[in-house]
Write a protein that holds these residues in place. Structure first.
Motif, PDB file in Angstrom:
ATOM      1  N   VAL A  69      -3.646   4.353 -14.380  1.00 31.12           N
ATOM      2  CA  VAL A  69      -3.854   2.951 -14.726  1.00 31.12           C
ATOM      3  C   VAL A  69      -4.001   2.140 -13.446  1.00 31.12           C
ATOM      4  CG1 VAL A  69      -2.836   0.925 -15.832  1.00 31.12           C
ATOM      5  CG2 VAL A  69      -2.579   3.184 -16.885  1.00 31.12           C
ATOM      6  N   LEU A  70      -5.059   1.362 -13.367  1.00 36.22           N
ATOM      7  CA  LEU A  70      -5.347   0.574 -12.180  1.00 36.22           C
ATOM      8  C   LEU A  70      -4.529  -0.707 -12.200  1.00 36.22           C
ATOM      9  CD1 LEU A  70      -7.225   0.474  -9.655  1.00 36.22           C
ATOM     10  CD2 LEU A  70      -8.803  -0.873 -11.059  1.00 36.22           C
ATOM     11  N   ASP A  71      -3.681  -0.871 -11.197  1.00 39.16           N
ATOM     12  CA  ASP A  71      -2.875  -2.085 -11.052  1.00 39.16           C
ATOM     13  C   ASP A  71      -3.680  -3.102 -10.259  1.00 39.16           C
ATOM     14  OD1 ASP A  71      -1.024  -4.048 -10.757  1.00 39.16           O
ATOM     15  OD2 ASP A  71       0.470  -2.822  -9.697  1.00 39.16           O
ATOM     16  N   GLN A  72      -4.355  -3.985 -10.973  1.00 42.84           N
ATOM     17  CA  GLN A  72      -5.256  -4.923 -10.316  1.00 42.84           C
ATOM     18  C   GLN A  72      -4.521  -6.015  -9.551  1.00 42.84           C
ATOM     19  OE1 GLN A  72      -7.819  -6.216 -13.521  1.00 42.84           O
ATOM     20  NE2 GLN A  72      -9.059  -4.351 -13.426  1.00 42.84           N
ATOM     21  N   GLN A  73      -3.219  -6.117  -9.717  1.00 38.30           N
ATOM     22  CA  GLN A  73      -2.437  -7.086  -8.961  1.00 38.30           C
ATOM     23  C   GLN A  73      -2.026  -6.541  -7.596  1.00 38.30           C
ATOM     24  OE1 GLN A  73      -2.068 -10.132 -10.282  1.00 38.30           O
ATOM     25  NE2 GLN A  73      -3.209  -9.349 -12.067  1.00 38.30           N
ATOM     26  N   GLN A  74      -2.235  -5.261  -7.383  1.00 37.30           N
ATOM     27  CA  GLN A  74      -1.799  -4.617  -6.147  1.00 37.30           C
ATOM     28  C   GLN A  74      -2.906  -4.680  -5.097  1.00 37.30           C
ATOM     29  OE1 GLN A  74      -0.843  -0.506  -6.733  1.00 37.30           O
ATOM     30  NE2 GLN A  74       0.033  -0.216  -4.692  1.00 37.30           N
ATOM     31  N   ASP A  75      -2.511  -4.857  -3.848  1.00 38.03           N
ATOM     32  CA  ASP A  75      -3.477  -4.800  -2.755  1.00 38.03           C
ATOM     33  C   ASP A  75      -4.044  -3.388  -2.656  1.00 38.03           C
ATOM     34  OD1 ASP A  75      -2.977  -7.434  -2.177  1.00 38.03           O
ATOM     35  OD2 ASP A  75      -1.451  -6.973  -0.651  1.00 38.03           O
ATOM     36  N   ASN A  76      -5.337  -3.286  -2.374  1.00 37.84           N
ATOM     37  CA  ASN A  76      -6.009  -1.988  -2.283  1.00 37.84           C
ATOM     38  C   ASN A  76      -5.732  -1.143  -3.524  1.00 37.84           C
ATOM     39  OD1 ASN A  76      -7.005  -2.545   0.348  1.00 37.84           O
ATOM     40  ND2 ASN A  76      -5.017  -1.965   1.206  1.00 37.84           N
ATOM     41  N   ALA A  77      -5.946  -1.747  -4.682  1.00 36.74           N
ATOM     42  CA  ALA A  77      -5.615  -1.080  -5.945  1.00 36.74           C
ATOM     43  C   ALA A  77      -6.369   0.229  -6.117  1.00 36.74           C
ATOM     44  CB  ALA A  77      -5.917  -2.022  -7.115  1.00 36.74           C
ATOM     45  N   ASP A  78      -7.634   0.275  -5.740  1.00 35.47           N
ATOM     46  CA  ASP A  78      -8.417   1.499  -5.883  1.00 35.47           C
ATOM     47  C   ASP A  78      -7.841   2.627  -5.026  1.00 35.47           C
ATOM     48  OD1 ASP A  78     -10.206   0.841  -7.806  1.00 35.47           O
ATOM     49  OD2 ASP A  78     -11.822   0.264  -6.440  1.00 35.47           O
ATOM     50  N   ALA A  79      -7.537   2.323  -3.768  1.00 35.40           N
ATOM     51  CA  ALA A  79      -6.982   3.336  -2.866  1.00 35.40           C
ATOM     52  C   ALA A  79      -5.640   3.840  -3.377  1.00 35.40           C
ATOM     53  CB  ALA A  79      -6.848   2.775  -1.458  1.00 35.40           C
ATOM     54  N   ALA A  80      -4.809   2.923  -3.897  1.00 35.95           N
ATOM     55  CA  ALA A  80      -3.511   3.319  -4.437  1.00 35.95           C
ATOM     56  C   ALA A  80      -3.674   4.220  -5.652  1.00 35.95           C
ATOM     57  CB  ALA A  80      -2.694   2.082  -4.793  1.00 35.95           C
ATOM     58  N   ALA A  81      -4.655   3.912  -6.511  1.00 31.56           N
ATOM     59  CA  ALA A  81      -4.895   4.740  -7.697  1.00 31.56           C
ATOM     60  C   ALA A  81      -5.376   6.127  -7.310  1.00 31.56           C
ATOM     61  CB  ALA A  81      -5.910   4.058  -8.607  1.00 31.56           C
ATOM     62  N   ARG A  82      -6.258   6.212  -6.312  1.00 27.08           N
ATOM     63  CA  ARG A  82      -6.747   7.515  -5.876  1.00 27.08           C
ATOM     64  C   ARG A  82      -5.626   8.356  -5.267  1.00 27.08           C
ATOM     65  NH1 ARG A  82     -11.288   4.319  -4.281  1.00 27.08           N
ATOM     66  NH2 ARG A  82     -10.519   4.220  -2.133  1.00 27.08           N
ATOM     67  N   ALA A  83      -4.757   7.697  -4.489  1.00 26.64           N
ATOM     68  CA  ALA A  83      -3.618   8.418  -3.912  1.00 26.64           C
ATOM     69  C   ALA A  83      -2.665   8.910  -4.997  1.00 26.64           C
ATOM     70  CB  ALA A  83      -2.879   7.524  -2.917  1.00 26.64           C
ATOM     71  N   ALA A  84      -2.423   8.071  -6.012  1.00 31.76           N
ATOM     72  CA  ALA A  84      -1.561   8.479  -7.124  1.00 31.76           C
ATOM     73  C   ALA A  84      -2.179   9.646  -7.892  1.00 31.76           C
ATOM     74  CB  ALA A  84      -1.314   7.298  -8.058  1.00 31.76           C
ATOM     75  N   GLY A  85      -3.511   9.620  -8.057  1.00 32.23           N
ATOM     76  CA  GLY A  85      -4.182  10.714  -8.748  1.00 32.23           C
ATOM     77  C   GLY A  85      -4.062  12.020  -7.991  1.00 32.23           C
ATOM     78  N   LEU A  86      -4.276  11.993  -6.672  1.00 28.79           N
ATOM     79  CA  LEU A  86      -4.140  13.210  -5.867  1.00 28.79           C
ATOM     80  C   LEU A  86      -2.706  13.715  -5.893  1.00 28.79           C
ATOM     81  CD1 LEU A  86      -5.296  15.322  -3.974  1.00 28.79           C
ATOM     82  CD2 LEU A  86      -4.937  13.727  -2.066  1.00 28.79           C
ATOM     83  N   GLN A  87      -1.755  12.798  -5.855  1.00 28.60           N
ATOM     84  CA  GLN A  87      -0.346  13.190  -5.923  1.00 28.60           C
ATOM     85  C   GLN A  87      -0.052  13.926  -7.226  1.00 28.60           C
ATOM     86  OE1 GLN A  87       2.504  10.156  -4.772  1.00 28.60           O
ATOM     87  NE2 GLN A  87       3.913  10.796  -6.380  1.00 28.60           N
ATOM     88  N   GLN A  88      -0.561  13.426  -8.344  1.00 26.81           N
ATOM     89  CA  GLN A  88      -0.364  14.098  -9.633  1.00 26.81           C
ATOM     90  C   GLN A  88      -0.959  15.496  -9.622  1.00 26.81           C
ATOM     91  OE1 GLN A  88      -1.954  11.572 -12.710  1.00 26.81           O
ATOM     92  NE2 GLN A  88      -0.553   9.876 -12.282  1.00 26.81           N
ATOM     93  N   VAL A  89      -2.147  15.626  -9.053  1.00 27.61           N
ATOM     94  CA  VAL A  89      -2.815  16.927  -9.016  1.00 27.61           C
ATOM     95  C   VAL A  89      -2.033  17.909  -8.149  1.00 27.61           C
ATOM     96  CG1 VAL A  89      -4.884  18.096  -8.151  1.00 27.61           C
ATOM     97  CG2 VAL A  89      -5.102  16.059  -9.570  1.00 27.61           C
ATOM     98  N   ILE A  90      -1.516  17.445  -7.019  1.00 32.31           N
ATOM     99  CA  ILE A  90      -0.752  18.315  -6.124  1.00 32.31           C
ATOM    100  C   ILE A  90       0.507  18.828  -6.820  1.00 32.31           C
ATOM    101  CG2 ILE A  90       0.632  18.347  -4.019  1.00 32.31           C
ATOM    102  CD1 ILE A  90      -2.331  18.542  -3.499  1.00 32.31           C
ATOM    103  N   ILE A  91       1.217  17.945  -7.520  1.00 36.82           N
ATOM    104  CA  ILE A  91       2.434  18.353  -8.227  1.00 36.82           C
ATOM    105  C   ILE A  91       2.102  19.364  -9.313  1.00 36.82           C
ATOM    106  CG2 ILE A  91       4.250  17.527  -9.781  1.00 36.82           C
ATOM    107  CD1 ILE A  91       4.277  14.924  -8.156  1.00 36.82           C
TER     108      ILE A  91
END
Length: 411
Positions: free
Chosen positions: A30-52
């Motif tokens: 889920v994209l948190d549009q209130q967060q700075d660099n929301a796209d980058a944060a979402a991509r990092a969260a996605g990679l983290q999920q895949v790694i786990i």
């Protein structure tokens, strides 16, 4: 024909393995549009999920190599799209399987293969002294939490559909009491690898895992695995324990060479302080997965650098370290053999002159004795040098066939 019939019957009687292929590399955040660099944060969260999910290790995201990779998701991401779910915007991502596996190797994390045991889940919930089975279509908050936790860890689950056969074949009292024979009989219609019975009382869970196919629970029973969890995250605790159990059995650490590596030679390294300072500075670079010492010769140290990025990016980062500069590659060693020089015999008409020329300078010749000198009395000027006999040195180990970058170090 009789033997063929017996063979076919034997093959039909063998248990069918129900390992399920898990999609490890697709995820959505889920994209948190209130967060700075929301796209980058979402991509990092996605990679983290895949790694786990791919490693089977819930703490994998805290690995230092993975932490660096979370800031460079573009080299792992090969698909991205956006969708609207209810009132939220969702980022759907697909990651490169080879690149993720290479990252696990660089981080020395295990890889839990995609083919994983599928668990049939019998969930019995008690509320106000009333017990009920949660079927596949049940609107149960606990069941939803179990499914979400299992998806996050990549643990395949199957829920009974709750049709006539299930309702008549599965008795709540048998499930709650843990009677293996009726549980086995009710579970045999589902081709799963294990049977999980969960008993829920409020926020307390007790569970029993029969880690074998349902039909084997009676013919070749194994001791079941029991556990319990409590609290608001009881479902997550249970799924984590089960996932850790299967990951420990099946995950492997791939001790392979990094898909991106380079040799980096630094000099002058004039002491232990300089060496450890340089090593620490290199390990901090976001382009570096890990370092191996390949060679120390004189004041030069050569590292094998396992990279998270390209060779060029590593070189640029290394040169941004204040004490590091670039130097030219040393000249190639002279490996050509020295040509052998053979003394030439004097010709019959050769005469000894009063002067000889050495390096272009005239040098007076020595006075000759009264007796003539025969050629056999002349000691040849070009004689082979005498070499002291010594044991042969051990051959120097060959360096890996990798590109070499040469740097200076001035601390």
């Amino acid at each position: 024909m009789r033997y063929l019939a017996w063979l076919m019957m034997g093959l039909m009687s063998l248990p069918a393995f129900a390992l399920t292929k898990v999609n490890l590399y697709q995820t959505e955040v889920v994209l948190d549009q209130q967060q700075d660099n929301a796209d980058a944060a979402a991509r990092a969260a996605g990679l983290q999920q895949v790694i786990i999910r791919a490693s089977g290790n819930k703490d994998a995201a805290s690995n230092s190599v993975v932490q660096k990779a979370l800031g460079r998701t573009s080299q792992y991401l090969n698909q991205i799209s956006y969708a609207q779910q209810d009132d939220a915007k969702v980022v759907r991502m697909g990651f490169s399987a080879p690149n993720v596996r290479a990252l696990l190797t660089q981080a020395q994390l295990p890889f839990w293969p995609q083919e994983r045991a599928n668990l049939l889940v019998w969930l019995v919930e008690e509320s106000d002294y009333d017990r009920s089975i949660s079927w596949e279509h049940s609107d149960s908050a606990l069941l939803k939490h179990i499914r979400l936790a299992a998806a996050a860890r990549g643990l395949p689950l199957t829920l009974p559909v709750g049709d006539f056969d299930d309702i008549t074949g599965a008795q709540i009292s048998d499930l709650w009491g843990g009677f293996s024979r009726p549980i086995s009989q009710a579970s045999q219609r589902y081709a799963t690898d294990a049977v999980l019975v969960v008993r829920a009382q409020g926020s307390d869970l007790r569970w029993t895992l029969y880690d074998q196919q349902a039909e084997s629970m009676i013919s070749a029973p194994k001791t079941p695995l029991n556990g319990q969890a409590s609290g608001a995250d009881a479902a997550t605790q249970m799924v984590d324990e089960l996932s850790d159990y299967y990951a420990k059995q099946n995950a492997v650490v791939v001790n392979g060479e990094s898909s991106q590596a380079v040799l980096a030679a630094f000099k002058p390294i004039d002491g232990a302080i300089a060496f450890f300072t340089l090593e620490e500075q290199l390990q901090r670079l976001s382009s570096v997965a890990s370092l191996d010492i390949v060679k120390i010769q004189g004041d030069e140290v050569t590292f094998k650098v396992n990279l998270l990025t390209s060779e060029a990016e590593f070189e640029q980062e290394a040169l941004r370290i204040g004490a590091v500069g670039k130097r030219e590659a040393p000249p190639a060693p002279l490996g050509a053999p020295v040509p052998e020089v053979t003394p030439q015999p004097l010709s019959d008409d050769a005469s000894v002159t009063d002067e000889a020329e050495i390096d272009g300078a005239a040098v007076p010749a020595q006075e000759s004795s009264a007796d003539p000198i025969s050629p056999t009395d002349i000691t040849p000027v070009l004689a082979e040098p005498t070499v002291a006999q010594a044991p042969l040195a051990e051959p120097e180990p060959l360096l890996p066939a990798l590109p070499v970058l040469y740097f200076s170090w001035q601390q």
